[in-house]
Design a protein around this motif. Structure first.
Motif, PDB file in Angstrom:
ATOM      1  N   ASP A  80      15.135   6.552  -6.734  1.00 25.10           N
ATOM      2  CA  ASP A  80      14.675   5.173  -6.847  1.00 25.10           C
ATOM      3  C   ASP A  80      13.481   4.922  -5.927  1.00 25.10           C
ATOM      4  N   LYS A  81      12.392   4.394  -6.469  1.00 24.32           N
ATOM      5  CA  LYS A  81      11.186   4.182  -5.675  1.00 24.32           C
ATOM      6  C   LYS A  81      11.423   3.214  -4.519  1.00 24.32           C
ATOM      7  N   ILE A  82      12.141   2.123  -4.784  1.00 25.23           N
ATOM      8  CA  ILE A  82      12.400   1.153  -3.724  1.00 25.23           C
ATOM      9  C   ILE A  82      13.195   1.794  -2.590  1.00 25.23           C
ATOM     10  N   SER A  83      14.211   2.594  -2.957  1.00 28.28           N
ATOM     11  CA  SER A  83      14.993   3.289  -1.929  1.00 28.28           C
ATOM     12  C   SER A  83      14.117   4.210  -1.098  1.00 28.28           C
ATOM     13  N   VAL A  84      13.243   4.944  -1.750  1.00 28.97           N
ATOM     14  CA  VAL A  84      12.367   5.871  -1.019  1.00 28.97           C
ATOM     15  C   VAL A  84      11.440   5.109  -0.080  1.00 28.97           C
ATOM     16  N   ASP A  85      10.934   3.969  -0.536  1.00 28.08           N
ATOM     17  CA  ASP A  85      10.092   3.150   0.339  1.00 28.08           C
ATOM     18  C   ASP A  85      10.885   2.666   1.564  1.00 28.08           C
ATOM     19  N   ILE A  86      12.149   2.272   1.340  1.00 26.18           N
ATOM     20  CA  ILE A  86      13.005   1.830   2.452  1.00 26.18           C
ATOM     21  C   ILE A  86      13.293   2.985   3.409  1.00 26.18           C
ATOM     22  N   ILE A  87      13.547   4.162   2.860  1.00 24.83           N
ATOM     23  CA  ILE A  87      13.791   5.338   3.708  1.00 24.83           C
ATOM     24  C   ILE A  87      12.582   5.608   4.593  1.00 24.83           C
ATOM     25  N   ARG A  88      11.392   5.558   4.010  1.00 23.52           N
ATOM     26  CA  ARG A  88      10.175   5.785   4.799  1.00 23.52           C
ATOM     27  C   ARG A  88      10.061   4.755   5.929  1.00 23.52           C
ATOM     28  N   HIS A  89      10.353   3.508   5.607  1.00 21.91           N
ATOM     29  CA  HIS A  89      10.315   2.454   6.630  1.00 21.91           C
ATOM     30  C   HIS A  89      11.310   2.745   7.746  1.00 21.91           C
ATOM     31  N   ASN A  90      12.546   3.121   7.368  1.00 27.76           N
ATOM     32  CA  ASN A  90      13.588   3.369   8.364  1.00 27.76           C
ATOM     33  C   ASN A  90      13.299   4.605   9.206  1.00 27.76           C
ATOM     34  N   VAL A  91      12.733   5.622   8.580  1.00 29.01           N
ATOM     35  CA  VAL A  91      12.351   6.828   9.317  1.00 29.01           C
ATOM     36  C   VAL A  91      11.304   6.485  10.375  1.00 29.01           C
ATOM     37  N   GLN A  92      10.328   5.667   9.972  1.00 26.28           N
ATOM     38  CA  GLN A  92       9.290   5.252  10.918  1.00 26.28           C
ATOM     39  C   GLN A  92       9.879   4.400  12.044  1.00 26.28           C
ATOM     40  N   ALA A  93      10.789   3.499  11.687  1.00 31.19           N
ATOM     41  CA  ALA A  93      11.420   2.642  12.690  1.00 31.19           C
ATOM     42  C   ALA A  93      12.209   3.454  13.708  1.00 31.19           C
ATOM     43  N   ALA A  94      12.803   4.556  13.236  1.00 24.62           N
ATOM     44  CA  ALA A  94      13.597   5.410  14.133  1.00 24.62           C
ATOM     45  C   ALA A  94      12.740   6.379  14.932  1.00 24.62           C
ATOM     46  N   GLY A  95      11.489   6.565  14.500  1.00 26.59           N
ATOM     47  CA  GLY A  95      10.619   7.523  15.173  1.00 26.59           C
ATOM     48  C   GLY A  95      10.898   8.957  14.789  1.00 26.59           C
ATOM     49  N   ALA A  96      11.359   9.150  13.550  1.00 20.35           N
ATOM     50  CA  ALA A  96      11.792  10.487  13.116  1.00 20.35           C
ATOM     51  C   ALA A  96      10.812  11.178  12.178  1.00 20.35           C
ATOM     52  N   GLU A  97       9.585  10.654  12.055  1.00 23.23           N
ATOM     53  CA  GLU A  97       8.651  11.144  11.042  1.00 23.23           C
ATOM     54  C   GLU A  97       8.433  12.655  11.064  1.00 23.23           C
ATOM     55  N   SER A  98       8.376  13.243  12.250  1.00 20.72           N
ATOM     56  CA  SER A  98       8.045  14.667  12.349  1.00 20.72           C
ATOM     57  C   SER A  98       9.221  15.580  12.020  1.00 20.72           C
ATOM     58  N   ASP A  99      10.405  15.006  11.842  1.00 17.57           N
ATOM     59  CA  ASP A  99      11.599  15.831  11.644  1.00 17.57           C
ATOM     60  C   ASP A  99      12.281  15.610  10.300  1.00 17.57           C
ATOM     61  N   VAL A 100      11.575  15.007   9.346  1.00 17.47           N
ATOM     62  CA  VAL A 100      12.207  14.712   8.057  1.00 17.47           C
ATOM     63  C   VAL A 100      11.301  15.110   6.896  1.00 17.47           C
ATOM     64  N   GLU A 101      11.933  15.284   5.741  1.00 17.76           N
ATOM     65  CA  GLU A 101      11.234  15.400   4.463  1.00 17.76           C
ATOM     66  C   GLU A 101      11.880  14.390   3.531  1.00 17.76           C
ATOM     67  N   ILE A 102      11.065  13.670   2.776  1.00 21.11           N
ATOM     68  CA  ILE A 102      11.562  12.633   1.879  1.00 21.11           C
ATOM     69  C   ILE A 102      11.054  12.925   0.467  1.00 21.11           C
ATOM     70  N   TYR A 103      11.976  12.970  -0.501  1.00 21.80           N
ATOM     71  CA  TYR A 103      11.606  13.264  -1.872  1.00 21.80           C
ATOM     72  C   TYR A 103      12.133  12.201  -2.823  1.00 21.80           C
ATOM     73  N   ARG A 104      11.247  11.693  -3.661  1.00 22.04           N
ATOM     74  CA  ARG A 104      11.669  10.842  -4.762  1.00 22.04           C
ATOM     75  C   ARG A 104      11.854  11.745  -5.972  1.00 22.04           C
ATOM     76  N   ASN A 105      13.107  12.020  -6.283  1.00 17.66           N
ATOM     77  CA  ASN A 105      13.396  12.976  -7.349  1.00 17.66           C
ATOM     78  C   ASN A 105      14.841  12.837  -7.784  1.00 17.66           C
TER      79      ASN A 105
END
Length: 206
Positions: A80-105
């Motif tokens: 779901d695109k909305i879910s993926v957008d929320i995940i990206r927001h939450n990852v950024q809020a947590a400061g975890a950008e360098s340790d994650v991969e996010i896939y819309r699939n």
């Protein structure tokens, strides 16, 4: 977030207290703090590395909780695109950008792509829409593709009216518990037993 639903946050570890945004509407239910606390008290409060998979990620709350508690990397998958957008927001809020991969699939396509990369997981979260009651099959697929580390932990969150078997080939059920209308069933992968089961079935069919 549903009306009356409490806000969710990361409850322990490096990003303790960070608020997590929920997916609008009622199709996605973020795992409550109470249930998350129960899950991590069972599977282990903290981790020393390892890769986690949040397959039907929704808000990404479970995977981010694992990262905050010491998982070295988390892979999030949601179609779901909305879910993926929320995940990206939450990852950024947590400061975890360098340790994650996010896939819309689609989950099945994502597993095939990850299997080709030879990635294996020590921790897997399966929290699909409650209409999906075939997580035992997804567990078997993960094992069959060689995507589980020895003694990997698999957490299935599901409707409390659904009961998952304690005798799934290749897995040992650690615990199953209900929290209102939500249930959590946790398994440990037993390396080698899946291959032995498949070999026995092959012998019978010959």
């Amino acid at each position: 977030m549903r009306k009356g639903q409490k806000a969710v946050r990361i409850i322990a570890g490096a990003a303790k207290g960070r608020a997590l945004k929920a997916v609008p509407g009622t199709n996605t239910r973020p795992t409550t703090d109470k249930v998350k606390e129960a899950i991590f008290s069972i599977i282990g409060p903290y981790f020393d590395g390892g890769i986690a998979l949040d397959l039907f990620a929704g808000t990404g709350g479970l995977g981010l909780e694992a990262w905050s508690r010491g998982a070295e990397k988390v892979i999030f998958v949601d179609k779901d695109k909305i879910s993926v957008d929320i995940i990206r927001h939450n990852v950024q809020a947590a400061g975890a950008e360098s340790d994650v991969e996010i896939y819309r699939n689609d989950a099945d396509r994502a597993l095939k792509a990850l299997a080709k990369r030879g990635i294996s997981f020590s921790l897997v979260f399966l929290d699909p829409p409650y209409r999906m009651t075939d997580m035992n099959e997804w567990m078997s697929e993960l094992a069959g593709k060689g995507m589980l580390e020895p003694d990997a932990t698999i957490m299935v969150e599901h409707d409390a009216s659904v009961a998952y078997s304690d005798s799934i080939p290749g897995f040992h059920q650690v615990r199953s518990a209900k929290y209102g209308d939500t249930a959590v069933t946790i398994y440990r992968y037993i390396e080698g037993t899946m291959e032995e089961t498949n070999r026995s079935e092959s012998d019978v069919n010959e």
